[in-house]
Design a protein around this motif. Structure first.
Motif, short mmCIF file in Angstrom:
data_model
loop_
_atom_site.label_atom_id
_atom_site.label_comp_id
_atom_site.label_asym_id
_atom_site.label_seq_id
_atom_site.Cartn_x
_atom_site.Cartn_y
_atom_site.Cartn_z
N ARG A 19 -29.87 32.76 -8.05
CA ARG A 19 -29.22 32.44 -9.32
C ARG A 19 -29.81 33.27 -10.46
NH1 ARG A 19 -30.12 26.09 -8.75
NH2 ARG A 19 -32.06 26.97 -7.92
N SER A 20 -31.13 33.49 -10.42
CA SER A 20 -31.77 34.30 -11.44
C SER A 20 -31.31 35.75 -11.36
CB SER A 20 -33.30 34.23 -11.30
OG SER A 20 -33.76 32.91 -11.46
N VAL A 21 -31.09 36.25 -10.14
CA VAL A 21 -30.57 37.61 -9.96
C VAL A 21 -29.19 37.72 -10.59
CG1 VAL A 21 -29.80 39.30 -8.25
CG2 VAL A 21 -31.92 38.02 -7.87
N LEU A 22 -28.34 36.74 -10.35
CA LEU A 22 -26.98 36.78 -10.89
C LEU A 22 -26.98 36.68 -12.41
CD1 LEU A 22 -25.22 34.55 -8.21
CD2 LEU A 22 -24.99 37.02 -8.49
N GLU A 23 -27.83 35.83 -12.95
CA GLU A 23 -27.93 35.73 -14.41
C GLU A 23 -28.35 37.06 -15.02
OE1 GLU A 23 -30.63 32.52 -15.03
OE2 GLU A 23 -29.12 30.96 -14.68
N ALA A 24 -29.34 37.71 -14.40
CA ALA A 24 -29.81 39.01 -14.91
C ALA A 24 -28.72 40.07 -14.80
CB ALA A 24 -31.05 39.45 -14.14
N ALA A 25 -27.78 39.89 -13.85
CA ALA A 25 -26.70 40.86 -13.65
C ALA A 25 -25.47 40.54 -14.50
CB ALA A 25 -26.32 40.91 -12.18
N GLY A 26 -25.56 39.52 -15.35
CA GLY A 26 -24.46 39.23 -16.26
C GLY A 26 -23.42 38.27 -15.74
N PHE A 27 -23.74 37.54 -14.68
CA PHE A 27 -22.81 36.55 -14.14
C PHE A 27 -22.86 35.27 -14.98
CE2 PHE A 27 -22.81 39.39 -10.64
CZ PHE A 27 -21.73 39.08 -9.82
N THR A 28 -21.75 34.55 -15.00
CA THR A 28 -21.64 33.28 -15.70
C THR A 28 -21.63 32.15 -14.69
OG1 THR A 28 -20.37 34.26 -17.51
CG2 THR A 28 -20.22 31.87 -17.25
N VAL A 74 -31.72 37.11 -0.81
CA VAL A 74 -31.80 37.72 -2.13
C VAL A 74 -31.82 39.25 -2.06
CG1 VAL A 74 -34.32 37.68 -2.30
CG2 VAL A 74 -32.94 37.48 -4.38
N PHE A 75 -32.38 39.82 -0.99
CA PHE A 75 -32.40 41.28 -0.85
C PHE A 75 -30.98 41.82 -0.65
CE2 PHE A 75 -36.87 41.05 -0.71
CZ PHE A 75 -37.38 42.34 -0.80
N SER A 76 -30.21 41.17 0.22
CA SER A 76 -28.84 41.64 0.44
C SER A 76 -27.98 41.40 -0.79
CB SER A 76 -28.23 40.95 1.66
OG SER A 76 -28.13 39.55 1.47
N LEU A 77 -28.32 40.39 -1.61
CA LEU A 77 -27.57 40.16 -2.84
C LEU A 77 -27.76 41.33 -3.81
CD1 LEU A 77 -25.89 38.44 -4.79
CD2 LEU A 77 -28.00 37.25 -5.44
N VAL A 78 -28.98 41.78 -3.97
CA VAL A 78 -29.23 42.93 -4.86
C VAL A 78 -28.50 44.16 -4.33
CG1 VAL A 78 -30.99 44.49 -5.78
CG2 VAL A 78 -31.42 42.03 -5.70
N GLN A 79 -28.50 44.36 -3.02
CA GLN A 79 -27.79 45.52 -2.45
C GLN A 79 -26.28 45.37 -2.58
OE1 GLN A 79 -29.75 45.39 1.45
NE2 GLN A 79 -30.73 47.34 0.98
N TYR A 80 -25.78 44.12 -2.55
CA TYR A 80 -24.35 43.87 -2.76
C TYR A 80 -23.97 44.23 -4.19
CZ TYR A 80 -20.15 41.05 -3.72
OH TYR A 80 -18.90 40.63 -4.12
N LEU A 81 -24.82 43.87 -5.15
CA LEU A 81 -24.53 44.15 -6.56
C LEU A 81 -24.80 45.61 -6.92
CD1 LEU A 81 -26.13 40.95 -8.18
CD2 LEU A 81 -23.73 41.34 -7.61
#
Length: 305
Positions: A19-28, A74-81
């Motif tokens: 969730r913190s990764v998504l917030e930092a990436a501008g997700f709502t 979380v690693f694959s999430l960063v690679q997805y984004l």
């Protein structure tokens, strides 16, 4: 890969919340379409599209409901984004987020969902619509829903008489009422406070024998399409309640795997977005069905009657 690098990967997986990764990436964050253990995030992507990511497993896992096979840690999430990043570059991205809690709105760190037994008490305390009752009149008169459709919905246990003449239409989770859509003369479409949005399901026959699924955005549209299509016994008419909550996505994905799917959402841009979201889940026949000349199926029904 050195032992220090392996240790850091394990540490980052443990200490960084998706969730913190998504917030930092501008997700709502969408609290109204999230639950106690599943959180929905979205951001604009491209000209008219949206990226939607669902977080689960206490913030350690994620998946994309729009893309088959897109899930992981979380690693694959960063690679997805950030397509193209290797594990070393992902570690650099994650280091500043280690130990950072997600900025959930006040009151959202603890679930807003009510215990199932409390919801059932609220539901069971309401009477069922009957000829002459306020909710029955609203459906039959204002919405022109045929009385045999109302009778069938009552017999299925998915209709209740809300206050001030409102209609309550239940969303079931594993056969148990987890929440309900609300609509009336003096109430715009809403979902009950503390409830869990899943799917309303209406059928004329045995759902176990149904071969077709028709997806609408509201309970009244599901009832309307069921009437317009001539009481088909092969179809489950489902309402998402106007949103794609985690339990809604889970229920739809399961149904879409085994049934022929008709996406009968509204004839507008949001309806088309829902259709685009659902299509990748379908494993059999898929059809997009739009109300002709009107925005939704209840408008069609009222015009016909």
């Amino acid at each position: 890969m050195s032992k220090n690098e392996i240790d850091e990967i394990h540490d980052l997986k443990e200490r960084v919340d998706c969730r913190s990764v998504l917030e930092a990436a501008g997700f709502t964050f969408y609290p109204e379409e999230s639950s106690r253990h599943v959180w929905k995030y979205s951001r604009k992507h491209g000209v008219q599209g949206h990226q939607i990511v669902i977080v689960n497993h206490q913030g350690k896992g994620w998946f994309s409901p729009l893309e088959v096979g897109k899930r992981g840690d979380v690693f694959s999430l960063v690679q997805y984004l950030n397509p193209g990043l290797n594990f070393g570059q992902v570690r650099i991205e994650l280091r500043p987020l280690a130990g950072i809690a997600p900025r959930l709105p006040a009151g959202e760190r603890e679930s807003s969902e009510q215990p199932v037994q409390d919801l059932l008490l609220r539901w069971n305390a309401r009477s069922k619509p009957a000829p002459g009752s306020a909710a029955w009149k609203y459906l039959a008169t204002a919405r022109k829903v045929p009385e045999d459709v109302i009778e069938r919905a009552v017999s299925l246990g998915i209709l209740a008489e809300g206050p001030y003449g409102t209609m309550w239409a239940a969303h079931l989770n594993k056969g148990i009422v987890g929440g309900w859509e609300m609509r009336g003369e003096k109430m715009k479409s809403a979902f009950c406070r503390g409830g869990t949005k899943s799917l309303l399901q209406f059928s004329w026959g045995d759902t176990a024998r149904c071969t077709r699924l028709a997806v609408t955005e509201a309970a009244i549209d599901a009832f309307s399409l069921a009437a317009l299509e001539g009481r088909r016994v092969d179809t489950i008419y489902a309402s998402t309640g106007g949103g794609m909550a985690p339990h809604t996505i889970q229920a739809l994905q399961g149904l879409c795997m085994g049934l022929n799917v008709v996406v009968a959402t509204d004839a507008n841009a949001p309806g088309d977005r829902y259709a685009n979201m659902i299509q990748p889940w379908c494993r059999k026949n898929y059809e997009r069905l739009r109300p002709v000349g009107y925005d939704d199926w209840n408008d069609c029904l009222r015009a016909e009657r």
